[in-house]
Design a protein around this motif. Structure first.
Motif, mmCIF file in Angstrom:
data_model
loop_
_atom_site.group_PDB
_atom_site.id
_atom_site.type_symbol
_atom_site.label_atom_id
_atom_site.label_comp_id
_atom_site.label_asym_id
_atom_site.label_seq_id
_atom_site.Cartn_x
_atom_site.Cartn_y
_atom_site.Cartn_z
ATOM 1 N N MET A 164 28.442 2.372 9.332
ATOM 2 C CA MET A 164 26.294 2.556 9.578
ATOM 3 C C MET A 164 26.000 0.820 8.374
ATOM 4 O O MET A 164 25.508 0.534 8.833
ATOM 5 C CB MET A 164 25.510 3.341 8.609
ATOM 6 C CG MET A 164 24.450 3.750 9.608
ATOM 7 S SD MET A 164 23.631 4.826 9.187
ATOM 8 C CE MET A 164 23.747 4.336 7.470
ATOM 9 N N HIS A 207 15.863 2.548 -0.874
ATOM 10 C CA HIS A 207 15.839 3.359 -0.884
ATOM 11 C C HIS A 207 14.599 4.248 -1.124
ATOM 12 O O HIS A 207 14.598 5.546 -2.185
ATOM 13 C CB HIS A 207 16.244 3.321 -2.792
ATOM 14 C CG HIS A 207 17.878 3.553 -2.877
ATOM 15 N ND1 HIS A 207 18.490 4.189 -2.162
ATOM 16 C CD2 HIS A 207 18.401 2.421 -3.109
ATOM 17 C CE1 HIS A 207 19.899 4.081 -2.399
ATOM 18 N NE2 HIS A 207 20.115 2.917 -2.609
ATOM 19 N N VAL A 264 21.377 -1.801 -9.301
ATOM 20 C CA VAL A 264 21.177 -0.795 -8.251
ATOM 21 C C VAL A 264 20.582 -1.090 -6.743
ATOM 22 O O VAL A 264 20.330 -1.716 -6.217
ATOM 23 C CB VAL A 264 20.780 0.633 -8.412
ATOM 24 C CG1 VAL A 264 21.538 1.277 -7.298
ATOM 25 C CG2 VAL A 264 20.865 1.271 -9.366
ATOM 26 N N ASP A 265 22.199 -1.455 -5.764
ATOM 27 C CA ASP A 265 21.974 -2.089 -4.638
ATOM 28 C C ASP A 265 22.809 -1.184 -3.565
ATOM 29 O O ASP A 265 23.291 -0.678 -4.081
ATOM 30 C CB ASP A 265 22.382 -3.409 -4.658
ATOM 31 C CG ASP A 265 21.349 -4.657 -4.824
ATOM 32 O OD1 ASP A 265 20.721 -4.699 -4.772
ATOM 33 O OD2 ASP A 265 22.359 -6.241 -4.816
ATOM 34 N N THR A 266 22.423 -1.672 -2.893
ATOM 35 C CA THR A 266 22.554 -0.278 -1.529
ATOM 36 C C THR A 266 24.094 -1.541 -0.975
ATOM 37 O O THR A 266 24.244 -2.114 -0.859
ATOM 38 C CB THR A 266 22.104 -0.346 -0.517
ATOM 39 O OG1 THR A 266 21.361 -1.637 0.368
ATOM 40 C CG2 THR A 266 20.737 0.372 -1.098
ATOM 41 N N TYR A 305 24.124 -1.370 2.344
ATOM 42 C CA TYR A 305 24.685 -2.525 2.986
ATOM 43 C C TYR A 305 23.976 -3.886 2.722
ATOM 44 O O TYR A 305 24.340 -4.938 3.491
ATOM 45 C CB TYR A 305 23.935 -2.073 4.188
ATOM 46 C CG TYR A 305 22.352 -1.542 3.762
ATOM 47 C CD1 TYR A 305 21.200 -2.974 3.731
ATOM 48 C CD2 TYR A 305 21.153 0.160 3.415
ATOM 49 C CE1 TYR A 305 19.695 -2.454 4.133
ATOM 50 C CE2 TYR A 305 20.190 0.136 3.470
ATOM 51 C CZ TYR A 305 19.569 -1.133 3.107
ATOM 52 O OH TYR A 305 18.465 -0.783 2.880
ATOM 53 N N GLN A 313 21.088 -10.944 12.013
ATOM 54 C CA GLN A 313 21.114 -11.138 13.388
ATOM 55 C C GLN A 313 19.680 -11.827 12.847
ATOM 56 O O GLN A 313 19.065 -12.600 13.872
ATOM 57 C CB GLN A 313 21.182 -10.213 14.442
ATOM 58 C CG GLN A 313 20.731 -10.504 15.793
ATOM 59 C CD GLN A 313 20.245 -9.973 16.548
ATOM 60 O OE1 GLN A 313 20.436 -8.543 16.311
ATOM 61 N NE2 GLN A 313 21.039 -9.773 18.044
ATOM 62 N N GLN A 350 22.862 -6.236 11.762
ATOM 63 C CA GLN A 350 21.400 -6.230 12.011
ATOM 64 C C GLN A 350 20.438 -7.716 11.328
ATOM 65 O O GLN A 350 19.776 -8.195 12.153
ATOM 66 C CB GLN A 350 20.441 -4.694 11.856
ATOM 67 C CG GLN A 350 20.918 -4.072 13.426
ATOM 68 C CD GLN A 350 20.770 -4.246 14.950
ATOM 69 O OE1 GLN A 350 19.838 -5.185 14.426
ATOM 70 N NE2 GLN A 350 20.938 -3.814 15.491
ATOM 71 N N GLN A 351 20.541 -7.331 9.789
ATOM 72 C CA GLN A 351 19.881 -8.151 9.695
ATOM 73 C C GLN A 351 20.722 -9.461 9.285
ATOM 74 O O GLN A 351 19.242 -10.577 9.369
ATOM 75 C CB GLN A 351 19.884 -8.259 7.287
ATOM 76 C CG GLN A 351 19.242 -6.554 7.692
ATOM 77 C CD GLN A 351 19.086 -6.365 6.389
ATOM 78 O OE1 GLN A 351 20.212 -6.543 5.619
ATOM 79 N NE2 GLN A 351 18.457 -4.755 6.250
ATOM 80 N N LYS A 357 13.883 -17.914 4.111
ATOM 81 C CA LYS A 357 14.460 -17.331 5.440
ATOM 82 C C LYS A 357 15.682 -18.249 6.007
ATOM 83 O O LYS A 357 16.933 -17.483 5.376
ATOM 84 C CB LYS A 357 13.961 -16.208 6.605
ATOM 85 C CG LYS A 357 14.451 -15.286 7.278
ATOM 86 C CD LYS A 357 13.970 -14.724 8.691
ATOM 87 C CE LYS A 357 14.429 -15.929 10.022
ATOM 88 N NZ LYS A 357 13.458 -15.633 10.862
ATOM 89 N N GLU A 382 18.236 1.399 13.101
ATOM 90 C CA GLU A 382 18.425 0.707 13.517
ATOM 91 C C GLU A 382 16.967 -0.033 13.764
ATOM 92 O O GLU A 382 17.141 -1.885 13.883
ATOM 93 C CB GLU A 382 19.676 0.142 14.725
ATOM 94 C CG GLU A 382 20.302 0.994 14.516
ATOM 95 C CD GLU A 382 21.552 -0.814 14.456
ATOM 96 O OE1 GLU A 382 22.499 -0.552 15.712
ATOM 97 O OE2 GLU A 382 22.453 -0.610 13.601
ATOM 98 N N ARG A 419 26.822 -2.162 10.265
ATOM 99 C CA ARG A 419 25.546 -2.359 11.760
ATOM 100 C C ARG A 419 24.351 -2.758 10.703
ATOM 101 O O ARG A 419 23.611 -3.469 11.604
ATOM 102 C CB ARG A 419 25.596 -0.868 12.296
ATOM 103 C CG ARG A 419 26.686 -0.630 12.749
ATOM 104 C CD ARG A 419 26.599 0.008 14.046
ATOM 105 N NE ARG A 419 26.923 -0.406 14.973
ATOM 106 C CZ ARG A 419 25.889 -0.193 16.078
ATOM 107 N NH1 ARG A 419 25.122 0.837 15.704
ATOM 108 N NH2 ARG A 419 25.586 -0.604 16.730
ATOM 109 N N GLU A 420 24.217 -2.033 9.667
ATOM 110 C CA GLU A 420 22.718 -2.719 8.972
ATOM 111 C C GLU A 420 22.833 -4.260 8.984
ATOM 112 O O GLU A 420 21.784 -4.969 8.624
ATOM 113 C CB GLU A 420 22.469 -1.889 7.171
ATOM 114 C CG GLU A 420 22.172 -0.190 8.184
ATOM 115 C CD GLU A 420 20.664 0.674 8.469
ATOM 116 O OE1 GLU A 420 20.032 0.761 6.857
ATOM 117 O OE2 GLU A 420 20.237 0.407 8.710
#
Lengths: 224, 224
Positions: free
Chosen positions: A54, B74, A14-16, A18, A64, A61-62, A162, B58, A57-58
């Motif tokens: 949303m 989660h 199960v993943d989100t 984003y 970036q 952000q990541q 990373k 954010e 955007r999340e």
DNA sequence: AAGTGGTCTAGACCACCTT
DNA sequence: AGGTGGTCTAGACCACTTA
């Protein structure tokens, strides 16, 4: 490009949303579907991935945070230039951190750890004979991870990891992994020997040239 | 704690809400209002900062990028442990990157750059006589930035800067800046001398001990 | 099985760039 | 002034945890 997001949904995990968007975007950037410089408009991505603002955007952000894109407040995001200068910079950072981690590891390494490293190296060489690329990548990553974990510096490890996915993707997209197999084997053996001898100077040399060779190899491939 | 977000809204600059939330959160974490380990619940932060979910999320994402908090999908975010191990790790990374940048800079530095560095150093010493802490911090930062920019590696610079605010806040909160002024002056002079002589070995030594001393000093302060 | 709290959607708002 | 597109709000949704 009407492919739905679920193309990255592996096994039963199960993943989100984003995180799925993030992986899709990463793939689409590295595959050059979104070329460097492209503006990533949220409205566009909404249609493309079938989700709302949303999660997008999340994900932005990541990405970036990984340095793959740049976000300007009130102006938007665009794909960063992945030119030779950037790759060279990243490799330089990786080199000094990797050499540092390697030397720190030497202070802590036990005979048992060394045995494990030899075993991993043997598996790598076996996989290379069979041309089993997936297994090779796995062994290579295991070799370095085993070593670096001894250094006990999670923050440094985090910086290395990373950029690993980015570097690996670049390596694959320039399809050059094939012609460095023998070199990598030799270089890993040199590192292992220096560790066995617990020879700091020798280890520093071996680790440094391992990194410098990897850098030179990718930069040469990029020149085409 | 009914203070509104606008406490960080400096001069007339138009800022995004999430950047204000980010700065507030950073401050509240570093001031120990949110102690390490604290769960940062979105509902709580909504009431505290008088904004809705998105800017909070954010801000949390960005702070995770800096390593100040950890987000579990989660499950939520919590403040990371800023213990001695963490600080030590960060300083080790900074040291190897800063030494690298310093040595790279040496390859490019012109006589004009050297003059500018001497001027900055002079300003630092003047400010230190007046005990003008703000001006000192500014000169110190200018000294290193001037030097590192010559190395032409934005990615490395970015890593250094990402942790600078965190390190500076820790330094201030342990209130130890005062007792290292003379040492910093001496160490900067050593670095400047090595650069003037264009002596690589000497410069490496000077830069390394500058970083090691800063680390030892903060770790000692944290022991109380 | 209910509660808590993170995640996502839809639409309003507003900063910035054109004309 | 109008349009584009990033930013913010309110509330529904749903994963995870406790009993």
């Amino acid at each position: 490009m009407k492919e739905f997001i679920n193309r990255v949904q592996q096994d039963g995990k199960v993943d989100t949303t984003y995180s799925k968007v993030r992986e899709c975007l990463r793939r689409d950037i590295l595959s050059n579907y979104f070329a460097p410089g492209t503006r990533l408009k949220i409205a566009e991505l909404i249609k493309l991935y079938n989700v709302s603002q949303m999660p997008i955007r999340e994900a932005l952000q990541q990405l970036q945070g990984e340095g793959l894109i740049i976000i300007e407040p009130h102006k938007g995001a665009y794909v960063r230039e992945l030119d030779e200068k950037f790759v060279s910079n990243i490799y330089d950072i990786r080199r000094i951190i990797e050499v540092f981690l390697t030397l720190e590891s030497l202070k802590k390494v036990t005979d048992r750890d060394i045995k494990k490293l030899f075993q991993t190296q043997k598996n790598y060489e076996k996989a290379s004979v069979k041309r089993d690329v997936e297994s090779m990548l796995k062994c290579n990553s295991q070799f370095h991870t085993t070593l670096y974990q001894l250094a006990d510096n999670d923050e440094a490890l985090h910086i290395i990891e990373k950029h690993s996915q980015l570097i690996n993707s670049l390596r694959l997209s320039y399809g050059f992994e094939g012609n460095r197999v023998e070199e990598v084997i030799v270089e890993h053996r040199e590192i292992l020997e220096a560790i066995s001898l617990r020879d700091e100077k020798l280890l520093e040399k071996a680790a440094t040239s391992h990194c410098l060779n990897a850098k030179a190899n990718l930069l040469a491939a990029m020149k085409n």
